[in-house]
Design an enzyme around this catalytic site. Structure first.
Site, mmCIF file in Angstrom:
data_model
loop_
_atom_site.group_PDB
_atom_site.id
_atom_site.type_symbol
_atom_site.label_atom_id
_atom_site.label_comp_id
_atom_site.label_asym_id
_atom_site.label_seq_id
_atom_site.Cartn_x
_atom_site.Cartn_y
_atom_site.Cartn_z
ATOM 1 N N ASP A 103 0.134 67.474 95.925
ATOM 2 C CA ASP A 103 0.594 68.347 94.843
ATOM 3 C C ASP A 103 1.658 67.591 94.040
ATOM 4 O O ASP A 103 1.314 66.779 93.193
ATOM 5 C CB ASP A 103 1.116 69.636 95.498
ATOM 6 C CG ASP A 103 1.480 70.724 94.517
ATOM 7 O OD1 ASP A 103 0.677 71.006 93.617
ATOM 8 O OD2 ASP A 103 2.567 71.308 94.644
ATOM 9 N N THR A 104 2.937 67.767 94.333
ATOM 10 C CA THR A 104 3.967 66.974 93.642
ATOM 11 C C THR A 104 3.885 65.517 94.077
ATOM 12 O O THR A 104 4.348 64.625 93.379
ATOM 13 C CB THR A 104 5.389 67.485 93.947
ATOM 14 O OG1 THR A 104 5.673 67.280 95.338
ATOM 15 C CG2 THR A 104 5.543 68.952 93.582
HETATM 16 P P1 IMP Z 1 3.600 67.981 97.791
HETATM 17 O O1 IMP Z 1 4.632 67.391 98.698
HETATM 18 O O2 IMP Z 1 4.223 68.755 96.654
HETATM 19 O O3 IMP Z 1 2.556 67.002 97.331
HETATM 20 O O4 IMP Z 1 2.915 69.121 98.578
HETATM 21 C C1 IMP Z 1 2.045 68.869 99.558
HETATM 22 C C2 IMP Z 1 1.957 70.041 100.492
HETATM 23 O O5 IMP Z 1 2.259 71.297 99.895
HETATM 24 C C3 IMP Z 1 0.532 70.136 100.966
HETATM 25 O O6 IMP Z 1 0.350 69.350 102.110
HETATM 26 C C4 IMP Z 1 0.394 71.604 101.242
HETATM 27 O O7 IMP Z 1 0.780 71.872 102.575
HETATM 28 C C5 IMP Z 1 1.345 72.274 100.309
HETATM 29 N N1 IMP Z 1 0.609 72.790 99.137
HETATM 30 C C6 IMP Z 1 0.494 72.216 97.924
HETATM 31 N N2 IMP Z 1 -0.288 72.930 97.120
HETATM 32 C C7 IMP Z 1 -0.697 73.994 97.852
HETATM 33 C C8 IMP Z 1 -1.581 75.107 97.575
HETATM 34 O O8 IMP Z 1 -2.151 75.264 96.497
HETATM 35 N N3 IMP Z 1 -1.752 75.981 98.605
HETATM 36 C C9 IMP Z 1 -1.150 75.849 99.822
HETATM 37 N N4 IMP Z 1 -0.348 74.819 100.125
HETATM 38 C C10 IMP Z 1 -0.123 73.905 99.143
#
Ligand code: IMP
Ligand code: MG
Length: 175
Positions: A103-104
């Site tokens: 995501d991020t």
């Molecule tokens: P990041 O660190 O922002 O890339 O987020 C990654 C983590 O956030 C993923 O491994 C998910 O556990 C959680 N996440 C991101 N997007 C979603 C979503 O749409 N639904 C549920 N969990 C999410």
């Protein structure tokens, strides 16, 4: 709380994509490697990917690492913490990091940095879902199941406020 999880990718679509990912991984990684799944969201994906890899003739060791999560919300806290580590004897080996969603990019970037500190022999990343429009940290997964818009996802291991991990399909949480 979301009332419905609208199907986005059904069981057949997921199975087909997981098999194709295993093929890509088999082509890209030579020699032994360790699958390091990021908990909790990747648990079902890792289970299916490991068996798809086995069908390609690969027999990876499987470990899990737990990073801090969104908690009960739908927004990233911005900071990543290590809640559970893998054994130290993976040093010198080849690692395939596996997450549910990039995501991020903070979580996968954190896990990659941690692995690099340990002087692994090779490092690859695999994500079932990628939301490129949400990226805050520049990171690209080597293997991506599905690239999607900025949607909030649940099912197939992925939660919305700790619910819906048990759904066999991937869906969009809608109110
Ligand atoms: P990041 O660190 O922002 O890339 O987020 C990654 C983590 O956030 C993923 O491994 C998910 O556990 C959680 N996440 C991101 N997007 C979603 C979503 O749409 N639904 C549920 N969990 C999410
Ligand atoms: Mg996660």
């Amino acid at each position: 709380m979301a009332k419905t999880i609208e199907p986005l990718f059904d069981e057949a679509a997921i199975a087909e994509r997981v098999d194709a990912l295993a093929e890509e991984i088999d082509q890209a990684i030579t020699g032994d490697f360790v699958v390091v799944g990021l908990l909790k969201g990747s648990f079902i994906f890792v289970a299916d990917l490991a068996r798809a890899l086995y069908r390609k003739g690969r027999e990876p060791r499987i470990e899990f690492m737990r990073l801090s999560s969104y908690g009960m919300g739908t927004q990233s806290a911005g900071e990543v913490h290590l809640l559970g580590d893998i054994p130290t004897d993976i040093a010198g080996g080849q690692i395939l990091l596996v997450d549910d969603i990039v995501d991020t990019g903070r979580s996968i970037a954190y896990a990659m940095a941690l692995m690099k500190q340990r002087e692994v022999a090779g490092l690859w990343t695999c994500a079932l879902l990628d939301k490129p429009s949400r990226r805050e940290v520049e990171v690209t997964a080597d293997f991506v199941g599905f690239s999607i818009e900025d949607l909030f996802i649940a099912g197939y291991g992925i939660d919305y406020a700790e619910k819906y991990r048990y759904l066999p399909y991937i869906g969009v949480a809608t109110d």
